[in-house]
Write an enzyme that holds these catalytic residues in place. Structure first.
Site, PDB file in Angstrom:
ATOM      1  N   ASP A   1       0.833  -1.206   0.000  1.00 26.97           N
ATOM      2  CA  ASP A   1       0.000   0.000   0.000  1.00 26.97           C
ATOM      3  C   ASP A   1       0.872   1.263   0.000  1.00 26.97           C
ATOM      4  O   ASP A   1       2.103   1.187   0.051  1.00 26.97           O
ATOM      5  CB  ASP A   1      -0.921  -0.061   1.237  1.00 26.97           C
ATOM      6  CG  ASP A   1      -2.240   0.679   1.037  1.00 26.97           C
ATOM      7  OD1 ASP A   1      -2.391   1.386   0.039  1.00 26.97           O
ATOM      8  OD2 ASP A   1      -3.122   0.534   1.919  1.00 26.97           O
TER       9      ASP A   1
ATOM     10  N   ASP B   1      -9.946   3.533  -3.802  1.00 23.30           N
ATOM     11  CA  ASP B   1     -10.606   2.283  -3.388  1.00 23.30           C
ATOM     12  C   ASP B   1     -12.009   2.132  -3.955  1.00 23.30           C
ATOM     13  O   ASP B   1     -12.830   3.054  -3.889  1.00 23.30           O
ATOM     14  CB  ASP B   1     -10.738   2.239  -1.859  1.00 23.30           C
ATOM     15  CG  ASP B   1      -9.404   2.009  -1.194  1.00 23.30           C
ATOM     16  OD1 ASP B   1      -8.356   2.119  -1.868  1.00 23.30           O
ATOM     17  OD2 ASP B   1      -9.414   1.717   0.015  1.00 23.30           O
TER      18      ASP B   1
HETATM   19  C1  GAL Z   1      -6.113   1.136   1.290  1.00 23.25           C
HETATM   20  C2  GAL Z   1      -6.118   0.207   0.078  1.00 23.25           C
HETATM   21  C3  GAL Z   1      -7.228  -0.799   0.262  1.00 23.25           C
HETATM   22  C4  GAL Z   1      -7.007  -1.563   1.543  1.00 23.25           C
HETATM   23  C5  GAL Z   1      -6.860  -0.603   2.724  1.00 23.25           C
HETATM   24  C6  GAL Z   1      -6.463  -1.320   3.991  1.00 23.25           C
HETATM   25  O1  GAL Z   1      -5.125   2.101   1.206  1.00 23.25           O
HETATM   26  O2  GAL Z   1      -6.266   0.952  -1.099  1.00 23.25           O
HETATM   27  O3  GAL Z   1      -7.319  -1.678  -0.854  1.00 23.25           O
HETATM   28  O4  GAL Z   1      -5.860  -2.366   1.415  1.00 23.25           O
HETATM   29  O5  GAL Z   1      -5.891   0.394   2.465  1.00 23.25           O
HETATM   30  O6  GAL Z   1      -6.322  -0.473   5.073  1.00 23.25           O
END
Ligand code: GAL
Length: 397
Positions: free
Chosen positions: A150, A206
């Protein structure tokens, strides 16, 4: 003679070593398929739930349909020990991460984890910054096959350099590991993701389980993405995808309850046409038959997994009607007629938009009805339900 013979013997291993620069060189030749905990469970992950989900991948027939990876997203980790080693939550993963990986492997599946290129994950757990090589050795020892990395809390870090660094660390640990770049498209990872050894890269923020556009997060920052918003952001990216390196429009929401079954069929069809990673995100232990049938539609999955590795593109648009097409290895096209509007409408796919002369005849097969529809010349027209698709293959005869 002997000297030449010996020379050949000595050279051969060196040549081989030069050719296979990365232990991960041949991974993800088709888009990765699997399951990930985030979309349904968020931080509520545990050994029992993950093992149950791995069982369900097998029992539901998803393994037979091609799903391979069982990926734990954020919140499995709680801190680092005095030696800087990452520590899994002892309450939620009482037997440790290797035990989870071993169980997943015992079912013939593969094991994925999540971390972050910055100091902390989105869930405020320790990130990988400064611990890349140490973590890579740990992941390899646990038997990790897939790392989603991430981009939270990265302040002034350079994205390309950060992802090159984790790929180098993973490779130095010697285990083939799929690298999933989760940078949300901010620094255009399609331009450099392949070069740094990424196997897939997120192209947007997301996904949320809804049909429409962008919505601000509760803290006022921008934005979560609905299905159509993500789709529109894929325009122009197709040429960057290919075997081993894929655009990732984010994981599937199929079955999570926010869309109708027709919308979920649309979601799954479009992701397959985009040659997207097919990472399910619903509770596989408890699926309605309609959801099961979407996720395991082998004709649609075959479009996603086609060995040519082309990402499909939008080839025609008129208001709320669109036609998307993907070239397949046998020369045929997978085609989606997409109706974004609130009412049924008839949509046509013209051969010229698919790259065929209008004079040829081609057989058309419906991939949701599992039915040959006959031979057509010049175009194929069909009524398409609101928010629905008709997905076909068009094969010149
Ligand atoms: C976001 C990511 C998501 C998920 C989330 C978990 O930044 O884009 O897919 O992994 O973090 O906290």
């Amino acid at each position: 003679m002997l000297a030449i013979f010996a020379g050949v013997l000595l050279l051969a291993p060196g040549v081989a070593a030069q050719q296979s620069t990365s232990p991960s060189a041949n991974l993800a030749l088709t888009p990765p398929m699997g399951w990930n905990s985030w979309n349904k469970f968020a931080c509520n992950v545990s050994e029992d739930m993950i093992k149950g989900m791995a069982d369900a991948v097998v029992k539901s027939g998803m393994k037979d349909a091609g799903y391979q990876y069982v990926n734990i997203d954020d919140c499995w980790q709680v801190n680092r020990d005095a030696g800087g080693n990452i520590v899994a939550d002892p309450q939620r993963f009482p037997h440790g991460m290797k035990a989870v990986g071993d169980y997943i492997h015992s079912l013939g599946l593969k094991f994925g984890v999540y971390s972050d290129a910055g100091s902390q994950t989105r869930g405020k757990r320790p990130g990988g910054l400064g611990h890349e090589y140490q973590d890579a050795i740990q992941y390899a020892a646990w038997g990790v096959d897939y790392l989603k990395y991430d981009w939270c809390n990265t302040t002034t870090q350079d994205a390309k350099a950060s992802y090159a660094n984790i790929r180098a660390a993973l490779d130095s640990a010697g285990r083939p590991i799929v690298l999933s770049i989760c940078e949300w498209g901010t620094a255009k990872p399609w331009l450099w993701g392949k070069e740094v050894g990424g196997n897939l890269w997120r192209t947007t923020g997301d996904i949320e389980d809804r049909w429409g556009g962008q919505k601000k997060w509760p803290d006022g920052t921008c934005c979560s993405e609905g299905l159509l918003s993500i789709l529109d952001q894929q325009i122009g990216l197709a040429s960057y995808a290919g075997p081993g390196h894929w655009n990732d429009p984010d994981m599937l929401e199929v079955g999570n309850g926010g869309m109708t079954d027709a919308e979920y069929r649309t979601h799954f069809s479009l992701w397959a046409l985009l040659a997207a990673p097919l990472i399910a995100g619903n509770d596989l232990r408890d699926m309605r038959p309609e959801i099961h049938d979407i996720l395991t539609n082998k004709e649609v999955i075959a479009v996603d997994q086609d060995a040519l590795g082309r990402e499909g593109e939008r080839v025609w648009k008129n208001g709320d009607a669109e036609v998307w097409a993907k070239q397949l290895k046998d020369g045929s096209r997978a085609v989606i007629l997409l109706n974004r509007s609130a009412a049924e409408q008839t949509i046509s796919a013209n051969w010229e938009d698919l790259g065929y002369p209008s004079t040829i005849g081609a057989s058309v097969r419906d991939l949701w009805l599992h039915k040959d529809l006959g031979k057509f010349t010049g175009r194929f027209s069909v009524p398409v339900a609101s928010h629905g698709v008709v997905m076909v293959t068009v094969k010149p005869q």
